[in-house]
Design an enzyme around this catalytic site. Sequence first.
Site, PDB file in Angstrom:
ATOM      1  N   SER A 142    -101.963 -39.432  14.551  1.00 36.73           N
ATOM      2  CA  SER A 142    -102.686 -40.228  13.542  1.00 36.73           C
ATOM      3  C   SER A 142    -103.477 -41.248  14.142  1.00 36.73           C
ATOM      4  O   SER A 142    -103.082 -41.706  15.125  1.00 36.73           O
ATOM      5  CB  SER A 142    -101.840 -40.723  12.605  1.00 36.73           C
ATOM      6  OG  SER A 142    -102.333 -41.890  11.718  1.00 36.73           O
ATOM      7  N   TYR A 155     -93.853 -45.752  10.478  1.00 36.30           N
ATOM      8  CA  TYR A 155     -94.772 -44.360  10.527  1.00 36.30           C
ATOM      9  C   TYR A 155     -95.464 -44.357  11.936  1.00 36.30           C
ATOM     10  O   TYR A 155     -95.689 -43.449  12.583  1.00 36.30           O
ATOM     11  CB  TYR A 155     -95.738 -44.537   9.528  1.00 36.30           C
ATOM     12  CG  TYR A 155     -96.678 -43.441   9.309  1.00 36.30           C
ATOM     13  CD1 TYR A 155     -96.273 -41.974   9.136  1.00 36.30           C
ATOM     14  CD2 TYR A 155     -97.998 -43.457   9.387  1.00 36.30           C
ATOM     15  CE1 TYR A 155     -97.207 -40.968   8.880  1.00 36.30           C
ATOM     16  CE2 TYR A 155     -98.936 -42.579   9.466  1.00 36.30           C
ATOM     17  CZ  TYR A 155     -98.859 -41.471   9.137  1.00 36.30           C
ATOM     18  OH  TYR A 155     -99.582 -40.343   9.012  1.00 36.30           O
TER      19      TYR A 155
HETATM   20  P1  NDP Z   1     -99.936 -34.006   2.428  1.00 38.24           P
HETATM   21  O1  NDP Z   1     -98.945 -34.878   1.876  1.00 38.24           O
HETATM   22  O2  NDP Z   1    -101.162 -33.383   1.661  1.00 38.24           O
HETATM   23  O3  NDP Z   1     -99.298 -32.597   3.185  1.00 38.24           O
HETATM   24  C1  NDP Z   1     -98.135 -32.804   3.899  1.00 38.24           C
HETATM   25  C2  NDP Z   1     -97.594 -31.479   4.061  1.00 38.24           C
HETATM   26  O4  NDP Z   1     -96.143 -31.688   4.643  1.00 38.24           O
HETATM   27  C3  NDP Z   1     -97.104 -30.836   2.767  1.00 38.24           C
HETATM   28  O5  NDP Z   1     -97.570 -29.565   2.882  1.00 38.24           O
HETATM   29  C4  NDP Z   1     -95.465 -30.823   2.712  1.00 38.24           C
HETATM   30  O6  NDP Z   1     -95.186 -29.815   2.004  1.00 38.24           O
HETATM   31  C5  NDP Z   1     -95.092 -30.914   4.142  1.00 38.24           C
HETATM   32  N1  NDP Z   1     -93.856 -31.392   4.460  1.00 38.24           N
HETATM   33  C6  NDP Z   1     -93.455 -32.655   3.985  1.00 38.24           C
HETATM   34  N2  NDP Z   1     -92.081 -32.641   4.238  1.00 38.24           N
HETATM   35  C7  NDP Z   1     -91.699 -31.396   4.722  1.00 38.24           C
HETATM   36  C8  NDP Z   1     -90.363 -31.002   5.297  1.00 38.24           C
HETATM   37  N3  NDP Z   1     -89.268 -31.549   5.039  1.00 38.24           N
HETATM   38  N4  NDP Z   1     -90.536 -29.658   5.583  1.00 38.24           N
HETATM   39  C9  NDP Z   1     -91.793 -28.934   5.610  1.00 38.24           C
HETATM   40  N5  NDP Z   1     -92.715 -29.375   5.200  1.00 38.24           N
HETATM   41  C10 NDP Z   1     -92.809 -30.731   4.791  1.00 38.24           C
HETATM   42  O7  NDP Z   1    -100.735 -34.705   3.545  1.00 38.24           O
HETATM   43  P2  NDP Z   1    -101.468 -34.456   4.785  1.00 38.24           P
HETATM   44  O8  NDP Z   1    -102.136 -33.111   4.629  1.00 38.24           O
HETATM   45  O9  NDP Z   1    -102.465 -35.378   4.827  1.00 38.24           O
HETATM   46  O10 NDP Z   1    -100.672 -34.516   5.982  1.00 38.24           O
HETATM   47  C11 NDP Z   1    -100.522 -33.607   7.002  1.00 38.24           C
HETATM   48  C12 NDP Z   1    -100.352 -34.407   8.421  1.00 38.24           C
HETATM   49  O11 NDP Z   1    -101.334 -35.067   8.671  1.00 38.24           O
HETATM   50  C13 NDP Z   1     -99.208 -35.417   8.468  1.00 38.24           C
HETATM   51  O12 NDP Z   1     -98.185 -35.111   9.559  1.00 38.24           O
HETATM   52  C14 NDP Z   1     -99.733 -36.667   8.441  1.00 38.24           C
HETATM   53  O13 NDP Z   1     -98.992 -37.715   8.898  1.00 38.24           O
HETATM   54  C15 NDP Z   1    -100.868 -36.435   9.273  1.00 38.24           C
HETATM   55  N6  NDP Z   1    -102.019 -37.359   8.737  1.00 38.24           N
HETATM   56  C16 NDP Z   1    -102.547 -37.599   7.600  1.00 38.24           C
HETATM   57  C17 NDP Z   1    -103.626 -38.571   7.580  1.00 38.24           C
HETATM   58  C18 NDP Z   1    -104.338 -38.682   6.391  1.00 38.24           C
HETATM   59  O14 NDP Z   1    -105.007 -39.628   5.793  1.00 38.24           O
HETATM   60  N7  NDP Z   1    -104.229 -37.735   5.374  1.00 38.24           N
HETATM   61  C19 NDP Z   1    -103.926 -39.246   8.588  1.00 38.24           C
HETATM   62  C20 NDP Z   1    -103.462 -39.304   9.850  1.00 38.24           C
HETATM   63  C21 NDP Z   1    -102.443 -38.356  10.061  1.00 38.24           C
HETATM   64  P3  NDP Z   1     -94.018 -29.521   1.110  1.00 38.24           P
HETATM   65  O15 NDP Z   1     -93.677 -30.784   0.070  1.00 38.24           O
HETATM   66  O16 NDP Z   1     -94.372 -28.210   0.379  1.00 38.24           O
HETATM   67  O17 NDP Z   1     -92.647 -29.211   1.952  1.00 38.24           O
END
Ligand code: NDP
Length: 245
Positions: A142, A155
């Site tokens: 990030s 975070y």
């Molecule tokens: P979302 O919340 O839309 O997606 C997060 C995903 O992570 C979901 O599919 C969720 O699926 C999965 N997840 C969370 N916990 C678990 C777990 N314990 N086991 C398996 N899967 C898990 O957020 P983003 O798409 O934005 O996030 C994706 C990545 O990008 C993250 O690492 C985030 O930190 C990073 N990021 C995002 C930014 C943004 O602005 N959006 C900025 C910088 C980085 P489920 O709940 O079905 O398990």
Amino acid sequence: MSEVANKVVIITGASSGLGEETAKMLAHKGAKLVLGARREERLKALTDTINSEGGEAIYKTVDVTDKAQVQALADTALEHFGRIDVLVNNAGLMPLAPLDELKIDEWDQMIDVNIKGVMYGVAAVLPSMRKQKAGHIINLSSVAGHVVFPGATVYCATKFAVKAISEGIRQESNGEVRATNISPGAVSTELTDHISHKDSKEMADDLYQDAIGSDSIARAITFAIEQPSEVDVNEMIIRPTKQEL
Ligand code: NDP
């Protein structure tokens, strides 16, 4: 054929946001996808959509805080497709709050998912990539892995760790395993939905008014994968043009 076609790609956190969008984009380019997350209905719907549009995807529910489940996800890829070319270590969460709030359960959760989950992914794919003498690990860090923000200490710590892990994979790659660290700024996904601290949620909602679409990150991931094997794209920071920090 592009360098993406027929590559076997595992994506964690594929049930929403960046993971879901990346799955769709790679499917259109002919990748064979293995999709993981906890929400089965979302994974099933995405897999059905991809397969009905001529792509190739399977899914397995996984909680990335459980190393046996992460190994099972990798084993499913090997059993079904015979190899793993790319792991997109994308699952993550961002429950922001000032340290004084002592939301220690959320600290644990971020450390377990954002750091340990990433390492379990590395452990699950590295042996087969070593055997193949090829592979590619893409980690979602990030902007918060480059800059510390007040209210985002833990975070940021997890995302600094992801950046370090990506660089470590690169240095230990033996010239075989590519390592890409992707650092998005504000991207419109479900990420901010899980912020339980009211003021932090309002701050995030304000910042995310200028958020860019998930497709911007899916394109970056696709770009890294489609480079020829001797080219390793190590680091990308992708912010909204309007984002200051
Ligand atoms: P979302 O919340 O839309 O997606 C997060 C995903 O992570 C979901 O599919 C969720 O699926 C999965 N997840 C969370 N916990 C678990 C777990 N314990 N086991 C398996 N899967 C898990 O957020 P983003 O798409 O934005 O996030 C994706 C990545 O990008 C993250 O690492 C985030 O930190 C990073 N990021 C995002 C930014 C943004 O602005 N959006 C900025 C910088 C980085 P489920 O709940 O079905 O398990």
